[in-house]
Design a protein around this motif. Sequence first.
Motif, short mmCIF file in Angstrom:
data_model
loop_
_atom_site.label_atom_id
_atom_site.label_comp_id
_atom_site.label_asym_id
_atom_site.label_seq_id
_atom_site.Cartn_x
_atom_site.Cartn_y
_atom_site.Cartn_z
N ARG A 1 0.83 -1.21 0.00
CA ARG A 1 0.00 0.00 0.00
C ARG A 1 0.87 1.26 0.00
N THR A 2 1.97 1.24 0.74
CA THR A 2 2.85 2.39 0.79
C THR A 2 3.47 2.66 -0.58
N VAL A 3 3.93 1.60 -1.25
CA VAL A 3 4.52 1.76 -2.58
C VAL A 3 3.47 2.26 -3.58
N GLU A 4 2.26 1.73 -3.51
CA GLU A 4 1.20 2.21 -4.40
C GLU A 4 0.94 3.70 -4.17
N HIS A 5 0.89 4.10 -2.90
CA HIS A 5 0.68 5.51 -2.58
C HIS A 5 1.83 6.36 -3.12
N TRP A 6 3.06 5.87 -2.96
CA TRP A 6 4.23 6.59 -3.45
C TRP A 6 4.18 6.71 -4.98
N GLN A 7 3.78 5.62 -5.64
CA GLN A 7 3.72 5.65 -7.11
C GLN A 7 2.66 6.62 -7.61
N GLN A 8 1.56 6.72 -6.86
CA GLN A 8 0.54 7.69 -7.26
C GLN A 8 1.04 9.11 -7.09
N ALA A 9 1.83 9.34 -6.06
CA ALA A 9 2.38 10.67 -5.81
C ALA A 9 3.54 11.00 -6.74
N HIS A 10 4.25 9.97 -7.24
CA HIS A 10 5.41 10.14 -8.11
C HIS A 10 5.26 9.24 -9.33
N PRO A 11 4.39 9.57 -10.26
CA PRO A 11 4.11 8.65 -11.39
C PRO A 11 5.33 8.35 -12.28
N ALA A 12 6.31 9.21 -12.32
CA ALA A 12 7.46 8.96 -13.20
C ALA A 12 8.48 8.03 -12.57
N GLY A 13 8.50 7.95 -11.26
CA GLY A 13 9.50 7.13 -10.58
C GLY A 13 8.99 5.73 -10.28
N HIS A 14 9.89 4.79 -10.30
CA HIS A 14 9.56 3.41 -9.96
C HIS A 14 10.55 2.90 -8.93
N PRO A 15 10.06 2.18 -7.90
CA PRO A 15 11.02 1.62 -6.95
C PRO A 15 11.90 0.58 -7.63
N PRO A 16 13.14 0.45 -7.19
CA PRO A 16 14.04 -0.52 -7.82
C PRO A 16 13.58 -1.95 -7.56
N GLN A 17 13.84 -2.81 -8.53
CA GLN A 17 13.50 -4.23 -8.40
C GLN A 17 14.77 -5.04 -8.57
N GLY A 18 14.91 -6.06 -7.73
CA GLY A 18 16.09 -6.92 -7.79
C GLY A 18 16.00 -7.91 -8.93
N ARG A 19 17.15 -8.56 -9.19
CA ARG A 19 17.22 -9.58 -10.21
C ARG A 19 16.34 -10.77 -9.83
N GLY A 20 15.55 -11.26 -10.73
CA GLY A 20 14.68 -12.40 -10.46
C GLY A 20 13.39 -12.01 -9.75
N HIS A 21 13.19 -10.72 -9.53
CA HIS A 21 12.02 -10.22 -8.82
C HIS A 21 10.73 -10.68 -9.48
N GLY A 22 10.63 -10.50 -10.78
CA GLY A 22 9.41 -10.88 -11.51
C GLY A 22 9.16 -12.38 -11.48
#
Length: 163
Positions: free
Chosen positions: A79-100
């Motif tokens: 929920r915190t990341v979703e809220h952050w993404q709504q506030a900062h639509p251009a930025g994305h949190p980093p994802q590690g290798r194999g995350h997906g």
Amino acid sequence: MPSFIASTLAWLALPSVGLPAVFLVATLSATLLPMGSEPAVFALVQAQPELFWPAVLVATMGNTLGGAISWWMGAGAHRTVEHWQQAHPAGHPPQGRGHGQALAWLARFGPKACLLSWLPVVGDPLCAVAGWLRLPFWPCVAYMAVGKLARYVTMTGALVWVF
């Protein structure tokens, strides 16, 4: 060691509070804190062999509660990341290798993947990721409990048999 910590550890070591101590240690060790609960369970069972099943069941309940807390931590982080993404639509949190791949694997197995929550190193974060993915809470908790019970029965039984 500060006197408060020493007195708390001495109090938790008393046989009269053995099961509450096992519950507390098992709960804390199932969150993302780096500690194990097996030594506490084994020590209590060694001191009082008649408490094998109560100790295993109390440890299972505490460890399952800790897994549920981790699930809620994961859901809250999402929920915190979703809220952050709504506030900062251009930025994305980093994802590690194999995350997906890891998320896809967990989503494919659903709550049943929480059977593996007993595993060292990956088990506790697995519960948090289940919350992140918003897998159904109660089925996740049920699978966590089954996996953790099997671990405590196996580990404690094996330690008692060996020692």
